[in-house]
Design a protein around this motif. Structure first.
Motif, PDB file in Angstrom:
ATOM      1  N   GLN A  88      27.409   2.563  80.714  1.00  0.00           N
ATOM      2  CA  GLN A  88      26.547   2.489  81.885  1.00  0.00           C
ATOM      3  C   GLN A  88      26.902   3.519  82.948  1.00  0.00           C
ATOM      4  O   GLN A  88      26.100   3.790  83.835  1.00  0.00           O
ATOM      5  N   GLY A  89      28.092   4.074  82.901  1.00  0.00           N
ATOM      6  CA  GLY A  89      28.494   5.087  83.863  1.00  0.00           C
ATOM      7  C   GLY A  89      28.862   4.534  85.226  1.00  0.00           C
ATOM      8  O   GLY A  89      29.196   5.285  86.134  1.00  0.00           O
ATOM      9  N   LYS A  90      28.824   3.219  85.381  1.00  0.00           N
ATOM     10  CA  LYS A  90      29.201   2.572  86.642  1.00  0.00           C
ATOM     11  C   LYS A  90      29.582   1.131  86.334  1.00  0.00           C
ATOM     12  O   LYS A  90      29.354   0.629  85.246  1.00  0.00           O
ATOM     13  N   TRP A  91      30.170   0.482  87.304  1.00  0.00           N
ATOM     14  CA  TRP A  91      30.541  -0.916  87.128  1.00  0.00           C
ATOM     15  C   TRP A  91      29.343  -1.762  87.500  1.00  0.00           C
ATOM     16  O   TRP A  91      28.971  -1.853  88.656  1.00  0.00           O
ATOM     17  N   ASP A  92      28.733  -2.382  86.509  1.00  0.00           N
ATOM     18  CA  ASP A  92      27.497  -3.138  86.729  1.00  0.00           C
ATOM     19  C   ASP A  92      27.685  -4.605  86.338  1.00  0.00           C
ATOM     20  O   ASP A  92      26.790  -5.224  85.796  1.00  0.00           O
ATOM     21  N   MET A  93      28.869  -5.149  86.641  1.00  0.00           N
ATOM     22  CA  MET A  93      29.166  -6.520  86.269  1.00  0.00           C
ATOM     23  C   MET A  93      29.656  -7.255  87.512  1.00  0.00           C
ATOM     24  O   MET A  93      30.518  -6.752  88.228  1.00  0.00           O
ATOM     25  N   SER A  94      29.095  -8.430  87.761  1.00  0.00           N
ATOM     26  CA  SER A  94      29.555  -9.210  88.900  1.00  0.00           C
ATOM     27  C   SER A  94      30.952  -9.747  88.622  1.00  0.00           C
ATOM     28  O   SER A  94      31.378  -9.871  87.474  1.00  0.00           O
TER      29      SER A  94
END
Length: 116
Positions: A88-94
Motif C-alpha cells: 500500500q505504500g503507507k500505513w493504512d491500518m487502524s
C-alpha cells in the motif's frame, strides 16, 4: 535447526493462507458475498494459518511447543504487516485492527503449538 523450523512453519502457514485466500476470493465473486462474510473469512484464514504453522513448529521442536507456536505467529504477523505496508505504500491500518490481528496470529500460533 530452530531457524529452519520457523521457516518451514511459516512456509506452511503462508501456503495455507494463499490457498484459502484464493478460495475465498473465488467464493466472494461467484456467490456475490458481502463485505462481512469476506472479512470473517479473512479472520478465519489468519487464525487457521497460524494454528497450522504453530502446530508444525511444536511438532518439529518437541519442547516448549507453545513458545515456538507463539514465535511462528509473531513472525507471521510481522511479515503480514510489512507486506501490507509495502504493497500500500503507507500505513493504512487502524490501531484496533493492528492489535486484533496481532492477538489472532499469536493466539492461533500458541494454540497450534500447545496442541502439537
Amino acid at each position: 535447526m530452530k531457524l529452519k523450523t520457523i521457516l518451514k512453519s511459516l512456509f506452511l502457514a503462508y501456503a495455507i493462507t494463499g490457498a484459502f485466500l484464493f478460495l475465498l476470493a473465488f467464493l466472494v465473486f461467484q456467490l456475490d458475498l458481502g463485505r462481512a462474510p469476506a472479512a470473517a473469512g479473512i479472520v478465519a484464514i489468519y487464525v487457521a494459518s497460524c494454528f497450522a504453522g504453530g502446530f508444525m513448529a511444536g511438532k518439529l521442536m518437541r519442547r516448549d511447543k507453545y513458545f515456538w507456536g507463539i514465535l511462528t505467529g509473531l513472525t507471521y504477523f510481522i511479515l503480514l504487516a510489512a507486506a501490507s505496508f509495502v504493497v500500500q505504500g503507507k500505513w493504512d491500518m487502524s490501531f484496533q485492527h493492528l492489535i486484533t490481528t496481532f492477538c489472532m496470529c499469536l493466539g492461533g500460533g500458541a494454540l497450534g503449538g500447545m496442541l502439537a
